[in-house]
Design an enzyme around this catalytic site. Sequence first.
Site, PDB file in Angstrom:
ATOM      1  N   LYS A 152       0.415  -1.629  -0.254  1.00 38.52           N
ATOM      2  CA  LYS A 152       0.105   0.228  -0.173  1.00 38.52           C
ATOM      3  C   LYS A 152       0.921   1.184  -0.324  1.00 38.52           C
ATOM      4  CE  LYS A 152      -1.146   2.983   2.686  1.00 38.52           C
ATOM      5  NZ  LYS A 152      -1.715   4.343   2.262  1.00 38.52           N
ATOM      6  N   GLY A 171      -4.665   3.244  -1.614  1.00 45.07           N
ATOM      7  CA  GLY A 171      -6.032   4.081  -0.623  1.00 45.07           C
ATOM      8  C   GLY A 171      -5.310   4.210   1.051  1.00 45.07           C
ATOM      9  N   ASP A 172      -5.944   4.805   1.549  1.00 41.28           N
ATOM     10  CA  ASP A 172      -5.399   5.652   3.274  1.00 41.28           C
ATOM     11  C   ASP A 172      -4.993   4.517   4.060  1.00 41.28           C
ATOM     12  OD1 ASP A 172      -7.903   4.835   3.993  1.00 41.28           O
ATOM     13  OD2 ASP A 172      -8.784   6.820   3.759  1.00 41.28           O
ATOM     14  N   GLY A 173      -4.290   5.356   5.033  1.00 38.49           N
ATOM     15  CA  GLY A 173      -3.940   4.695   6.254  1.00 38.49           C
ATOM     16  C   GLY A 173      -5.052   4.066   7.446  1.00 38.49           C
ATOM     17  N   GLU A 194      10.415   2.330   9.852  1.00 36.36           N
ATOM     18  CA  GLU A 194      11.002   3.376  10.173  1.00 36.36           C
ATOM     19  C   GLU A 194      10.517   4.825  10.315  1.00 36.36           C
ATOM     20  OE1 GLU A 194      12.739   6.526   8.718  1.00 36.36           O
ATOM     21  OE2 GLU A 194      12.661   5.439   6.595  1.00 36.36           O
ATOM     22  N   CYS A 204      13.377  12.172   6.338  1.00 37.24           N
ATOM     23  CA  CYS A 204      13.752  11.620   7.926  1.00 37.24           C
ATOM     24  C   CYS A 204      14.707  11.583   8.566  1.00 37.24           C
ATOM     25  CB  CYS A 204      12.662   9.983   8.184  1.00 37.24           C
ATOM     26  SG  CYS A 204      14.112   9.037   7.122  1.00 37.24           S
ATOM     27  N   GLU A 244       9.712  16.652  14.321  1.00 33.81           N
ATOM     28  CA  GLU A 244       9.874  17.104  12.995  1.00 33.81           C
ATOM     29  C   GLU A 244       9.313  18.093  11.997  1.00 33.81           C
ATOM     30  OE1 GLU A 244      11.304  12.967  10.438  1.00 33.81           O
ATOM     31  OE2 GLU A 244       9.140  13.095  11.228  1.00 33.81           O
TER      32      GLU A 244
END
Length: 477
Positions: A171, A202-204, A246, A280, A380
Site C-alpha cells: 500500500k 488507499g489511505d492508512g 522506520e 526523515c 520533525e
Amino acid sequence: MLDRRHFYINGRWINPLEPNDLEVINPATEKSIAVISMGTAADIDLAVAAAKQAFAAYSRTSVEERLALLEKLRAVYKRRYHEMAHTIMLELGAPITMSTEQQADVGVGHLQGFIDALKRLTSRETLPNGDILRREPIGVCGLITPWNWPINQIALKVIPALATGCTCVLKPSEVTPLNALLYAQMIDEAGFPAGTFNLVNGDGLECGSALSRHKDIDMMSFTGSTRAGIAVSKEAAETVKRVTLELGGKSPNLVFADADLEERVAGSVNDCFNNSGQSCDAPTRLLVERQVYDKVVEIAERVGSTVLVGNPEQEGAHIGPLVSHVQFGRVQALIEAGIAEGARLLVGGPGKPDGFETGYFVRPTIFADVNNSMRIAREEVFGPVLAIIAFDTEEEAIAIANDTPYGLAAYVQTGDPARAERVAASLRAGMVHINGSPHRYGSPFGGYKQSGNGREGGLFGLEDFLEIKTVHVPLQS
C-alpha cells in the site's frame, strides 16, 4: 490526466470493488495529473488471499530462481529509469536533476545491494552443538510506504520480501502513488509469479489498518510518522505478527571547532535542504562549538541565502515545492513557532518565495540562537528549515544530540578521527555520518528509540523477512 484506477492483484490489473476516485496533484502547479482509486478492506482481502495462495509455491523456489527474477527486474528498471525519474518529479515535485540522480537511482542501488546480500545469505548451517539452523521466509508481508522518498522505501521493502521467498501486498502513499504503479508494471514485466507481489492504493485509516489487522498477514513493514507507526504496532499486536518500523527523526549535526568549517557547514546546509527538507534523516539540528559559533552562523547564512527554489521540470541544483497543501501548512506553522519562541531568523521565513505564488513552495529557512526546548528543535519539521544550537563541550554536545525522542541518524564534523569515533559511539542513533560520508547501498538503514525498529538494506534487510528454525538432530556417538 492519466487514468490509474486499477490495482495489481494476482498478476492482473483489476478494477477496485467499489469506485472511489482520488486525484493526484502536481505540487508545483497544484493541478491534477492523474486519477487513482482508493481501495477498501475488501480489496485488501483479495490481495492478501492472492499472496497467501502464491506463498505455498514461491516460498519453495531456490535462491538461484529468485536471483534470476531480481536480475530481470534490474534490467527492466534500468530501461525505464528515466520514466521513473520523470514520474517522481511530477508527483513529488523533486527537481528533475535530483529526481534522476537520487530519487530514481535508489531503485537500482538497493536492488543491487540486495542481490549481493542474497548471494551471501546462508539459509542452512550447522551450529557448534550439532543442531541445524534454517532461515525461512516469514510469509505474507504487508508493506506501507511514504511519499517523501517513494521508490526508495518501496525497494527497501518489496525487494527483500521477494528475494527471501515471501509474498507481499504493497500500500503506497496515496499522495505519490504513480511511481508505485510504474514499479508494479516493472515487476510484472520481469515475470514474478502471479500473487507474489500485489498493490492496492488507499489511505492508512482504511487500507493500512486492514493490512495491519489482517489475520493472514505474517509481517508488517511500515515507513512513515511515529504516530502512524504506533497505530500499526497496536493493530498488528492482535495477531502477534512481526512489525518493522522506520519512523521520524530529528537528526543532530555536531560541528566541532577543528572541522573544515567552510566545506562542512556548506555541505550541512545543503544536506538539510535536500529534497526540500522532506527526509526523515535530514541533519536539521546544527550543534556548533561555541568558539566557532559566530563563524558557522555567518557561513550558514551566506550559503543558505544562495539556495535556489525553482521549477522541478528545469535542470539544476535548486529545490522544489513541498509535496502538498497539508505539508505546506505544517511547515509554515513551525516556522512561525520558531519566530514566536525567540529564535533569530537568518534566512527565509514564512510565506512563499517571490515569483512562486502557485505551488507549495517554501522559503529555505535558517534559525540561529535556538535552544533544544523550542518546537523547531523538538519536532520533525519535514521542510527546508535548519536550527542552529550552541554547545561548550563535547559532553554537552552529546547530551543535546541525544535529548530527543528520535534516534534515526546523526552527523559529526571534526578534523580529529579519534573524536569522530568516540562521539559516534556515544550518539543514540542508528546511523552516524562522519564529515559528509553518505549512506551506501547495502548498509543497514534504521534507528533507535521512536525512530523505529528493524533495519532495511543489504543482508540485515533480508534477515528481517526471515524466520529462524532450529532442527534438533540425533548426534553421532
